[in-house]
Each structure stands twice: as C-alpha cells, then as structure tokens.
Design a protein around this motif. Structure first.
Motif, PDB file in Angstrom:
ATOM      1  N   ASP A  16      24.221 -30.975 -14.457  1.00  0.00           N
ATOM      2  CA  ASP A  16      23.887 -32.338 -14.022  1.00  0.00           C
ATOM      3  C   ASP A  16      22.497 -32.277 -13.410  1.00  0.00           C
ATOM      4  O   ASP A  16      21.864 -31.215 -13.398  1.00  0.00           O
ATOM      5  CB  ASP A  16      24.929 -32.899 -13.040  1.00  0.00           C
ATOM      6  CG  ASP A  16      25.140 -31.992 -11.841  1.00  0.00           C
ATOM      7  OD1 ASP A  16      24.214 -31.217 -11.516  1.00  0.00           O
ATOM      8  OD2 ASP A  16      26.207 -32.055 -11.232  1.00  0.00           O
ATOM      9  N   ASN A  17      22.012 -33.392 -12.885  1.00  0.00           N
ATOM     10  CA  ASN A  17      20.656 -33.388 -12.349  1.00  0.00           C
ATOM     11  C   ASN A  17      20.531 -32.602 -11.043  1.00  0.00           C
ATOM     12  O   ASN A  17      19.420 -32.307 -10.619  1.00  0.00           O
ATOM     13  CB  ASN A  17      20.157 -34.832 -12.153  1.00  0.00           C
ATOM     14  CG  ASN A  17      19.404 -35.326 -13.391  1.00  0.00           C
ATOM     15  OD1 ASN A  17      19.331 -34.632 -14.404  1.00  0.00           O
ATOM     16  ND2 ASN A  17      18.832 -36.514 -13.294  1.00  0.00           N
TER      17      ASN A  17
ATOM     18  N   SER B 210      15.043 -38.024 -10.547  1.00  0.00           N
ATOM     19  CA  SER B 210      15.811 -39.270 -10.552  1.00  0.00           C
ATOM     20  C   SER B 210      16.749 -39.350 -11.751  1.00  0.00           C
ATOM     21  O   SER B 210      16.330 -39.229 -12.899  1.00  0.00           O
ATOM     22  CB  SER B 210      14.849 -40.464 -10.577  1.00  0.00           C
ATOM     23  OG  SER B 210      15.574 -41.665 -10.712  1.00  0.00           O
ATOM     24  N   SER B 211      18.027 -39.580 -11.467  1.00  0.00           N
ATOM     25  CA  SER B 211      18.998 -39.880 -12.524  1.00  0.00           C
ATOM     26  C   SER B 211      18.918 -41.381 -12.789  1.00  0.00           C
ATOM     27  O   SER B 211      17.949 -42.028 -12.424  1.00  0.00           O
ATOM     28  CB  SER B 211      20.400 -39.502 -12.058  1.00  0.00           C
ATOM     29  OG  SER B 211      20.457 -38.145 -11.728  1.00  0.00           O
ATOM     30  N   GLY B 212      19.934 -41.908 -13.401  1.00  0.00           N
ATOM     31  CA  GLY B 212      20.016 -43.359 -13.535  1.00  0.00           C
ATOM     32  C   GLY B 212      19.583 -43.920 -14.874  1.00  0.00           C
ATOM     33  O   GLY B 212      19.701 -45.129 -15.106  1.00  0.00           O
ATOM     34  N   ALA B 213      19.070 -43.057 -15.787  1.00  0.00           N
ATOM     35  CA  ALA B 213      18.593 -43.581 -17.064  1.00  0.00           C
ATOM     36  C   ALA B 213      19.754 -44.131 -17.901  1.00  0.00           C
ATOM     37  O   ALA B 213      19.676 -45.243 -18.437  1.00  0.00           O
ATOM     38  CB  ALA B 213      17.855 -42.492 -17.838  1.00  0.00           C
ATOM     39  N   VAL B 214      20.824 -43.362 -17.985  1.00  0.00           N
ATOM     40  CA  VAL B 214      21.967 -43.809 -18.774  1.00  0.00           C
ATOM     41  C   VAL B 214      22.540 -45.099 -18.171  1.00  0.00           C
ATOM     42  O   VAL B 214      22.813 -46.074 -18.879  1.00  0.00           O
ATOM     43  CB  VAL B 214      23.043 -42.696 -18.866  1.00  0.00           C
ATOM     44  CG1 VAL B 214      24.307 -43.217 -19.526  1.00  0.00           C
ATOM     45  CG2 VAL B 214      22.500 -41.492 -19.642  1.00  0.00           C
ATOM     46  N   GLY B 215      22.658 -45.117 -16.834  1.00  0.00           N
ATOM     47  CA  GLY B 215      23.168 -46.302 -16.135  1.00  0.00           C
ATOM     48  C   GLY B 215      22.302 -47.525 -16.416  1.00  0.00           C
ATOM     49  O   GLY B 215      22.803 -48.609 -16.736  1.00  0.00           O
TER      50      GLY B 215
ATOM     51  N   ASP C 255      17.304 -36.636 -21.896  1.00  0.00           N
ATOM     52  CA  ASP C 255      18.643 -36.871 -22.468  1.00  0.00           C
ATOM     53  C   ASP C 255      18.625 -37.083 -23.985  1.00  0.00           C
ATOM     54  O   ASP C 255      19.651 -36.962 -24.639  1.00  0.00           O
ATOM     55  CB  ASP C 255      19.286 -38.090 -21.793  1.00  0.00           C
ATOM     56  CG  ASP C 255      19.581 -37.831 -20.323  1.00  0.00           C
ATOM     57  OD1 ASP C 255      20.397 -36.951 -20.029  1.00  0.00           O
ATOM     58  OD2 ASP C 255      18.977 -38.505 -19.470  1.00  0.00           O
TER      59      ASP C 255
ATOM     60  N   ARG D 197      24.835 -42.115 -25.910  1.00  0.00           N
ATOM     61  CA  ARG D 197      24.221 -41.635 -24.676  1.00  0.00           C
ATOM     62  C   ARG D 197      22.703 -41.524 -24.848  1.00  0.00           C
ATOM     63  O   ARG D 197      21.931 -41.875 -23.957  1.00  0.00           O
ATOM     64  CB  ARG D 197      24.811 -40.255 -24.342  1.00  0.00           C
ATOM     65  CG  ARG D 197      24.459 -39.730 -22.989  1.00  0.00           C
ATOM     66  CD  ARG D 197      24.905 -38.280 -22.816  1.00  0.00           C
ATOM     67  NE  ARG D 197      23.921 -37.555 -22.038  1.00  0.00           N
ATOM     68  CZ  ARG D 197      23.835 -37.622 -20.735  1.00  0.00           C
ATOM     69  NH1 ARG D 197      24.684 -38.343 -20.045  1.00  0.00           N
ATOM     70  NH2 ARG D 197      22.892 -36.963 -20.079  1.00  0.00           N
TER      71      ARG D 197
ATOM     72  N   ASN E 189      13.386 -36.284 -14.879  1.00  0.00           N
ATOM     73  CA  ASN E 189      14.766 -36.504 -15.321  1.00  0.00           C
ATOM     74  C   ASN E 189      15.038 -35.553 -16.481  1.00  0.00           C
ATOM     75  O   ASN E 189      14.121 -34.989 -17.081  1.00  0.00           O
ATOM     76  CB  ASN E 189      14.988 -37.959 -15.747  1.00  0.00           C
ATOM     77  CG  ASN E 189      16.468 -38.335 -15.851  1.00  0.00           C
ATOM     78  OD1 ASN E 189      17.366 -37.517 -15.593  1.00  0.00           O
ATOM     79  ND2 ASN E 189      16.738 -39.572 -16.241  1.00  0.00           N
ATOM     80  N   GLU E 190      16.300 -35.381 -16.758  1.00  0.00           N
ATOM     81  CA  GLU E 190      16.672 -34.625 -17.940  1.00  0.00           C
ATOM     82  C   GLU E 190      16.208 -35.405 -19.166  1.00  0.00           C
ATOM     83  O   GLU E 190      16.286 -36.634 -19.180  1.00  0.00           O
ATOM     84  CB  GLU E 190      18.191 -34.481 -17.958  1.00  0.00           C
ATOM     85  CG  GLU E 190      18.709 -33.763 -19.173  1.00  0.00           C
ATOM     86  CD  GLU E 190      20.152 -33.317 -18.986  1.00  0.00           C
ATOM     87  OE1 GLU E 190      20.875 -33.976 -18.223  1.00  0.00           O
ATOM     88  OE2 GLU E 190      20.532 -32.314 -19.608  1.00  0.00           O
TER      89      GLU E 190
ATOM     90  N   THR F 176      22.686 -41.256  -9.641  1.00  0.00           N
ATOM     91  CA  THR F 176      22.924 -42.567 -10.262  1.00  0.00           C
ATOM     92  C   THR F 176      23.612 -43.546  -9.303  1.00  0.00           C
ATOM     93  O   THR F 176      23.280 -44.732  -9.284  1.00  0.00           O
ATOM     94  CB  THR F 176      23.787 -42.383 -11.548  1.00  0.00           C
ATOM     95  OG1 THR F 176      23.080 -41.519 -12.436  1.00  0.00           O
ATOM     96  CG2 THR F 176      24.044 -43.704 -12.260  1.00  0.00           C
TER      97      THR F 176
HETATM   98  N1  GLU Z   1      20.004 -37.639 -16.835  1.00  0.00           N
HETATM   99  C1  GLU Z   1      21.074 -38.536 -16.549  1.00  0.00           C
HETATM  100  C2  GLU Z   1      20.549 -39.957 -16.370  1.00  0.00           C
HETATM  101  O1  GLU Z   1      19.412 -40.147 -16.047  1.00  0.00           O
HETATM  102  C3  GLU Z   1      21.830 -38.172 -15.288  1.00  0.00           C
HETATM  103  C4  GLU Z   1      22.380 -36.795 -15.196  1.00  0.00           C
HETATM  104  C5  GLU Z   1      23.244 -36.676 -13.930  1.00  0.00           C
HETATM  105  O2  GLU Z   1      23.970 -37.622 -13.619  1.00  0.00           O
HETATM  106  O3  GLU Z   1      23.187 -35.682 -13.232  1.00  0.00           O
HETATM  107  O4  GLU Z   1      21.272 -40.894 -16.518  1.00  0.00           O
END
Ligand code: GLU
Length: 253
Positions: A146-147, A47-52, A135, A70, A132-133, A11
């Motif tokens: 975590d990712n 790729s993370s960053g979805a929550v952000g 979520d 979340r 991605n996870e 992220t």
């Molecule tokens: N899956 C979360 C996202 O995309 C991130 C998980 C992590 O930070 O490792 O925001």
C-alpha cells in the motif's frame, strides 16, 4: 526541528465517507504543509486518493475489482487530485510536482538513481513532490503493499529525518480504537515484537483495518533510523505539532 520529512496521507483523509474528494481536508493539509515550508522544512508528500477521486468522476459503476477498472479510476483520479494540489499550493505561491512510482523503480538501480536525482532537484527548487503509486503500471509484482510501504521507501531514499503517516485514526491503541477503555499508545519501540503481535492479532479478528501494515512499515522504517509519527490527518493543525515537538498520535522510534 526537522530539516527534511516525508508526509503520507491516506485515502480516508482525502475523501469523505460518501467517497467524494474532501476539498476542505486537502486544503487544510496544504495550508499546514505551506507553513512547514515557510519554517524551512523540506518535505515530500506521498498522497493516495487517486482511485477514490476517479470513482467520483465515473459514478454509478459496479466496482468489479478488475485491473482495468482500477487503472481507469486511478488514471482519471490522479489528474483530478493533482489539479487540486496545484491550485491549492499555488494559493501559497508554491509549485508541486507529480512523481509516480512502482515497486520495480525501487529494485532497479538506474530507476532508483533517476528518481532520487529528481527528488533532489525538486527540493533544491523548493517544489513540493507529490508521490503516488503509478497505478496504471503497478499490477501484481510491481504493486506496493500500500502507500505506507511506498512512503517508507521514499523516506529512506531521500534520507528523511521523520516519516509522518496521516490516516483517519489517532494512532495505535492498546485495544479496539472504538472502545472507550482503549488508550492511545504514545510511543512504540520498533524492536518491541510484543506490540506488533498484538496489532496483528487484532487485525485477524477484523478490528484494526490497516494498522497492522502501518505498524510493520513504521517499525521497519524506524529500525532504518527514521522515526515514524502516526496520527489523524483530520485533527486541526496536526502538522504544526511537529514544530512544537508534541505529537498527539503514536511515535514509532
Ligand atoms: N495508489 C492508490 C491511490 O492513489 C492508493 C494506495 C493505498 O491506498 O495505499 O488511490
């Protein structure tokens, strides 16, 4: 030269300090990935960053840490991220695909096989899987640490020759990263418990951020025969260093 690699981007590389999606950084990564693909490297992007990205779309809310909040952030943010990836990859004539997973998908043989078959088919079609996870579904025991953990599992699943973990730090240091006395450790032996203990100690004293988990996952992945390269995703041309065989960060082997 690697035939197949997994690249994980955190992220902090995908968003700016103020929390907004960093389009310049994502664009630079996609350019570099496109170059690797042109060199014939098969790759999977985690790729993370979805929550952000979701937080940017719903500004002004107090983050109370609730599960539903979340889920909402990630559900809307994932669309925003994939919209960006699709456009940026299309600029290189490439297709990307969304793959979302929970920890349960790696425990269940049928889910595991289904995901692996999909990865194989996407790679045959030269499509870039963006993982991605999930979520929305991944709550409590279905969540990855975590990712980095997800990326390690994907690397093993697709039998990658290397896992690249990109974050906002250059790699593993022999002291606090912010101290000018600290030196970057270029190579870590995955069997070497002493280094793991050192990072663990730093983390409990509050100075290391996510490096302790990174190192644990990296060591596990390396022991499974997949070397892990940890580096700064904002360093210009970092992914091209893989082709040159020179890694500016830390290699866990
Ligand atoms: N899956 C979360 C996202 O995309 C991130 C998980 C992590 O930070 O490792 O925001």
């Amino acid at each position: 030269m690697y035939q197949r690699i997994v690249i994980k981007v955190g992220t902090n590389v995908l968003t700016r300090a103020d929390g907004r999606v960093d389009i310049t950084s994502i664009s630079s990564l996609v350019d570099q990935i496109a170059l690797l693909k042109r060199e014939g490297v098969e790759l999977v992007l985690v790729s993370s960053g979805a929550v952000g990205a979701g937080k940017e779309l719903l500004p002004g809310r107090t983050d109370d840490g609730a599960v539903a909040q979340r889920q909402v952030y990630s559900a809307i943010g994932q669309v925003r991220l994939m919209e960006l990836y699709r456009q940026l990859f299309a600029g290189h004539g490439l297709l990307c695909a969304q793959v979302l997973a929970t920890k349960g998908d790696f425990r269940d043989d049928l889910h595991y096989d289904n995901m692996l078959n999909c990865f194989r088919a996407l790679l045959v079609d030269e499509i870039v899987p963006v993982v991605n996870e999930n979520d929305v579904v991944a709550v409590t025991e279905l969540m990855f640490t975590d990712n980095d953990e997800l990326a390690g599992l994907v690397a093993r699943m697709v039998d990658a020759e290397a896992l690249v973990i990109l974050s906002s730090v250059e790699g593993l240091y022999d002291g606090p990263p912010e101290s000018s006395k600290s030196k970057l450790i270029a190579r870590v032996d995955s069997q070497d418990r002493a280094v793991a203990n050192f990072v663990q100690a730093r983390k409990t004293s509050g100075g290391r951020g996510g490096m302790a988990t990174k190192l644990r996952i990296a060591a596990e992945t390396a022991r499974a025969g997949i070397p892990v390269m940890i580096g700064n995703g904002r360093r210009p041309g970092i992914l091209q260093d893989i082709l040159k065989g020179e890694w500016p960060g830390t290699v866990v082997g």
